[in-house]
Design a protein around this motif. Structure first.
Motif, PDB file in Angstrom:
ATOM      1  N   VAL A  47       2.841  -7.479 -11.068  1.00  0.00           N
ATOM      2  CA  VAL A  47       3.900  -7.566 -10.054  1.00  0.00           C
ATOM      3  C   VAL A  47       4.998  -6.586 -10.454  1.00  0.00           C
ATOM      4  O   VAL A  47       5.511  -6.652 -11.572  1.00  0.00           O
ATOM      5  CB  VAL A  47       4.465  -9.001  -9.952  1.00  0.00           C
ATOM      6  N   PRO A  48       5.373  -5.651  -9.579  1.00  0.00           N
ATOM      7  CA  PRO A  48       6.420  -4.680  -9.930  1.00  0.00           C
ATOM      8  C   PRO A  48       7.728  -5.366 -10.299  1.00  0.00           C
ATOM      9  O   PRO A  48       8.049  -6.451  -9.814  1.00  0.00           O
ATOM     10  CB  PRO A  48       6.566  -3.845  -8.645  1.00  0.00           C
ATOM     11  N   ASP A  49       8.497  -4.684 -11.150  1.00  0.00           N
ATOM     12  CA  ASP A  49       9.763  -5.252 -11.604  1.00  0.00           C
ATOM     13  C   ASP A  49      10.694  -5.554 -10.433  1.00  0.00           C
ATOM     14  O   ASP A  49      11.437  -6.543 -10.466  1.00  0.00           O
ATOM     15  CB  ASP A  49      10.454  -4.281 -12.569  1.00  0.00           C
ATOM     16  N   ARG A  67       2.830  -3.302  -1.674  1.00  0.00           N
ATOM     17  CA  ARG A  67       2.914  -3.221  -3.133  1.00  0.00           C
ATOM     18  C   ARG A  67       3.787  -4.331  -3.715  1.00  0.00           C
ATOM     19  O   ARG A  67       4.546  -4.130  -4.657  1.00  0.00           O
ATOM     20  CB  ARG A  67       3.418  -1.839  -3.563  1.00  0.00           C
ATOM     21  N   LEU A  68       3.649  -5.533  -3.123  1.00  0.00           N
ATOM     22  CA  LEU A  68       4.236  -6.704  -3.757  1.00  0.00           C
ATOM     23  C   LEU A  68       3.480  -7.039  -5.037  1.00  0.00           C
ATOM     24  O   LEU A  68       4.038  -7.637  -5.962  1.00  0.00           O
ATOM     25  CB  LEU A  68       4.211  -7.895  -2.801  1.00  0.00           C
ATOM     26  N   ILE A  69       2.207  -6.666  -5.071  1.00  0.00           N
ATOM     27  CA  ILE A  69       1.407  -6.765  -6.293  1.00  0.00           C
ATOM     28  C   ILE A  69       0.679  -5.433  -6.478  1.00  0.00           C
ATOM     29  O   ILE A  69       0.547  -4.645  -5.546  1.00  0.00           O
ATOM     30  CB  ILE A  69       0.369  -7.912  -6.231  1.00  0.00           C
ATOM     31  N   LEU A 121       9.048  -0.770   0.929  1.00  0.00           N
ATOM     32  CA  LEU A 121       9.133  -2.146   0.433  1.00  0.00           C
ATOM     33  C   LEU A 121      10.567  -2.655   0.532  1.00  0.00           C
ATOM     34  O   LEU A 121      10.807  -3.791   0.959  1.00  0.00           O
ATOM     35  CB  LEU A 121       8.649  -2.198  -1.021  1.00  0.00           C
ATOM     36  N   GLU A 122      11.532  -1.813   0.170  1.00  0.00           N
ATOM     37  CA  GLU A 122      12.931  -2.229   0.207  1.00  0.00           C
ATOM     38  C   GLU A 122      13.365  -2.530   1.636  1.00  0.00           C
ATOM     39  O   GLU A 122      14.077  -3.509   1.897  1.00  0.00           O
ATOM     40  CB  GLU A 122      13.808  -1.130  -0.402  1.00  0.00           C
ATOM     41  N   GLU A 153      -6.734  -4.417   1.380  1.00  0.00           N
ATOM     42  CA  GLU A 153      -5.836  -3.260   1.323  1.00  0.00           C
ATOM     43  C   GLU A 153      -4.781  -3.294   2.422  1.00  0.00           C
ATOM     44  O   GLU A 153      -3.672  -2.775   2.244  1.00  0.00           O
ATOM     45  CB  GLU A 153      -6.643  -1.962   1.431  1.00  0.00           C
ATOM     46  N   LEU A 154      -5.104  -3.864   3.584  1.00  0.00           N
ATOM     47  CA  LEU A 154      -4.173  -3.888   4.705  1.00  0.00           C
ATOM     48  C   LEU A 154      -3.312  -5.138   4.737  1.00  0.00           C
ATOM     49  O   LEU A 154      -2.416  -5.242   5.569  1.00  0.00           O
ATOM     50  CB  LEU A 154      -4.945  -3.759   6.023  1.00  0.00           C
TER      51      LEU A 154
END
Length: 722
Positions: free
Chosen positions: A212-214, A189-191, A321-322, A181-182
């Motif tokens: 994998v997010p768009d 949240r790359l995956i 993430l960005e 998780e860490l």
């Protein structure tokens, strides 16, 4: 080399599916020949650098295709017996060495996947896992091959990818560590790991499906531009001027504190920072300026806008993430929003980002920031003060450049002496004044700027106080000589404050309590509020009249919050605070017999502290002097009682209320009116206005004695007199 499944040409990964790199299973009966003219990975002269992100992704997809083929062969005993697994492993190792060698001689800035690996400190297995999880969305042929090997499911789970990518238990432990998780893959949240099929709410990690997010898929393809539309204008990527010099002292300070832990390669601990200061004081601008001088991007997040998103928490995680993808400073503006108990989940998420040493997180806030400092260990505090008079003068000249025509009465020096404004207020007021002057077809006048500044003040005060002005002059005032002398003394105290306190050294004897406070008491209508307006007019200051009905709240702490805003804005604008009917707020403290008494006393204690610390002017008016708390009375510099006017004063008031242009009857006897009706100036004003409207509706259109007596009698009755 179409037979090896991972070597050979192919279109870039961003092309249409039918032209993407093909996955062709190896014929189990055929040998795998060595590729002709294969470049030697040990000889850099034979290798070409990678310039195209699509080519790099294509190589990694072909490598994953080769690992899929190796996985297929491992599951077939005949392939093991024929030694074909060893052959493809040798070919795969050579291909991986070629990719690594080409990446090593390439510019990382041209390869988004390399940037992603460096910025998130991902190991080779983590990158391979990410590419494998994203492969079904990047190459349809690979997706079909995965389905063939994975029970007709194109979406991979952890166990399947582990079987494809790992060689033994050591690799498996390393990979599972990358999925904690860490760990960056999951934390940022790359995956996305879903609950295993048939297991609720949790299950074995090896059975968890992977997606994998768009946004990450697009980054892998080379689409690295910032997608601001995704965040509904709550976030924007800002680039400051690189190599800028620090004219601004605040930006220079932020540079030294925010970036002081950087090493020569721009790596090192990144401590969270809270920049505190008044609204529009240039906090965010200074952060952008400091980051730009270092060539660092800033991702500015407006919490006021974020809280209205459909899912603020999910949006914030995407913004984190960005920021990490762009290696940008995450600038969280209006962080005081996080102190609202309703934002506990969002506050926890921001605290997690602050505690992450990989991110630069800067919070800007106004007011008390002690709770923000406790959100993450090691948080630094920077306070942004109001600009000095010299800095304000420079800001006014910059906001009103020589190309803007100015009227002769507009002097920035006068504006600086009159208003103590933030950089943002100066810029917006100058812009509004320029627009107003263009609309009028005239140069920018002092009146244009004054109206613009007052508009800013009204906007900042919201519904707590009103900016009021007066049209009367001292010649319109009817007061006793001793009262006028006290008012002159009050004005002199303000005008000569610097001489006495600074030049004569009294400030060394009085370290606090330099503000001026005065209590105006007297019957209704004796001119207390009007005198407050004249004092502000004489000193060239704005007058904020605090509306107690909008300040006092039944919610605990809200009254103090509203009062604090009024004091802060008055200090910044160098304005006078006026509390009308002050006995309702500054009343005597009582013995605590209920929770209501306790909270009322807390409000009184808070006011005592703020008035004593306030270095401006506070005026209080009351009709009941004896109701004021004794501690307040002791702290008041002036206590002026406005008596009920005497006969000759009432006569003078009657005369002053009727303009010279009004149609006054010849029979009017002001002495008789003053003798008959013992009223204060406020009631006399009402009676005069009443008589004027009665005259306007009459046939004669004249303000006669009869109409004045009739209007005065009506006021007399409304006063409760017979």
């Amino acid at each position: 080399m179409p037979g090896d499944g991972f070597a050979g040409g192919g279109a870039p990964a961003g092309a249409q599916a039918d032209t993407m790199p093909r996955f062709e299973p190896i014929d189990p009966e055929a040998e795998v020949p060595a590729p002709p003219d294969a470049p030697d990975a040990n000889d850099p002269a034979e290798l070409a650098p990678l310039f195209d992100p699509a080519e790099h992704l294509d190589l990694l997809l072909r490598r994953f295709a080769g690992r899929l083929e190796r996985h297929r062969r491992r599951r077939d005993p005949a392939q093991l017996d024929a030694g074909r697994v060893f052959t493809i492993e040798r070919r795969l190792a050579a291909f991986e060495a070629e990719i690594a060698a080409r990446v090593a001689i390439s510019d990382p800035a041209a390869l988004p996947i390399v940037q992603l690996q460096q910025r998130f400190a991902l190991g080779d297995l983590a990158i391979a896992f990410l590419i494998g999880a994203a492969a079904p969305g990047l190459d349809l042929a690979i997706g079909r091959a995965i389905a063939e090997l994975n029970a007709d499911r194109e979406q991979c789970d952890v166990g399947f990818l582990a079987g494809v990518l790992t060689d033994g238990p050591v690799d498996l432990r390393i990979l599972l560590g990358e999925l904690s998780e860490l760990a960056p893959l999951v934390r940022y949240r790359l995956i996305r790991l879903a609950a295993p099929r048939g297991w609720q709410p949790e299950g074995p990690l090896l059975l968890a499906p992977v997606a994998v997010p768009d946004r990450v898929v697009r980054w892998l393809r080379g689409e690295t531009h910032f997608e601001g539309a995704r965040f509904e204008r709550s976030a924007r990527l800002v680039r400051g001027a690189e190599g800028a010099t620090f004219e601004d002292a605040t930006a220079s300070l932020i540079d030294r504190v925010l970036f002081r832990t950087l090493g020569p390669d721009d790596t090192g601990a990144r401590q969270p920072t809270v920049v505190a200061g008044p609204s529009l004081s240039g906090k965010s601008t200074a952060v952008v300026h400091a980051a730009g001088a270092r060539g660092v991007l800033v991702l500015a997040l407006d919490l006021h806008a974020l809280v209205f998103a459909a899912d603020p928490l999910d949006a914030f995680r995407d913004i984190v993430l960005e920021a990490a993808l762009h290696d940008a400073v995450l600038l969280v503006r209006h962080a005081e929003v996080l102190l609202d108990d309703r934002r506990a989940a969002l506050r926890h998420a921001v605290a997690g980002a602050m505690a992450d040493g990989r991110l630069w997180v800067v919070l800007t806030a106004r007011g008390e920031v002690a709770d923000l400092l406790r959100m993450a260990p090691g948080t630094q505090l920077l306070r942004v003060d109001m600009p000095t008079e010299t800095e304000q003068l420079r800001l006014w000249h910059r906001a009103l450049p020589p190309g803007v025509p100015r009227a002769p009465d507009l002097h920035p020096e006068l504006l600086v002496r009159r208003y103590h404004l933030t950089p943002g207020d100066i810029g917006e007021a100058a812009s509004a004044a320029t627009v107003a002057a263009m609309r009028d077809g005239s140069p920018v006048t002092l009146a244009h700027v004054t109206d613009a500044v007052r508009g800013r003040l009204r906007h900042r005060l919201k519904d707590i106080a009103d900016v009021i002005t007066t049209t009367v002059d001292w010649d319109d005032i009817v007061l006793r000589e001793d009262i006028i002398d006290r008012i002159i003394e009050l004005l002199s105290t303000v005008q000569y404050e610097k001489v006495v306190m600074d030049e004569w050294g009294f400030s060394r004897r009085f370290s606090y309590g330099r503000g001026l406070s005065a209590l105006f008491s007297g019957a209704p209508g004796t001119g207390k509020t009007m005198i407050a307006g004249l004092i502000a007019k004489e000193l060239g200051l704005e007058l904020f009249r605090v509306d107690l009905s909008r300040v006092v709240s039944k919610w605990v702490g809200e009254t103090e919050k509203n009062l604090g805003l009024a004091f802060d804005e008055a200090r910044h604008a160098r304005a006078i605070l006026l509390f009308d009917e002050a006995d309702s707020l500054f009343g005597k403290r009582t013995e605590v017999r209920s929770s209501n008494d306790r909270y009322a006393n807390l409000e009184t204690n808070y006011l005592l502290q703020r008035i004593e610390a306030f270095e401006g002017i506070v005026l209080l008016t009351t009709n009941r002097d004896t109701s004021i708390d004794e501690a307040f009375r002791r702290r008041l510099r002036f206590r002026i009682e406005f008596p009920t006017p005497e006969l000759h004063e009432r006569e003078q008031l009657w005369r002053s209320m009727i303009p010279e242009t009004a149609p006054l009857g010849a029979d009017v006897d002001f002495h008789r009116l003053a003798e008959r009706f013992e009223m204060t100036g406020g009631y006399i004003k009402n009676a005069a206005m009443r008589a004027a409207y009665l005259a306007a509706t009459s046939r004669q259109k004249i303000i006669s004695q009869a109409l004045l007596e009739r209007a005065a009698a009506l006021e007399w009755e409304e006063m409760g007199k017979l």
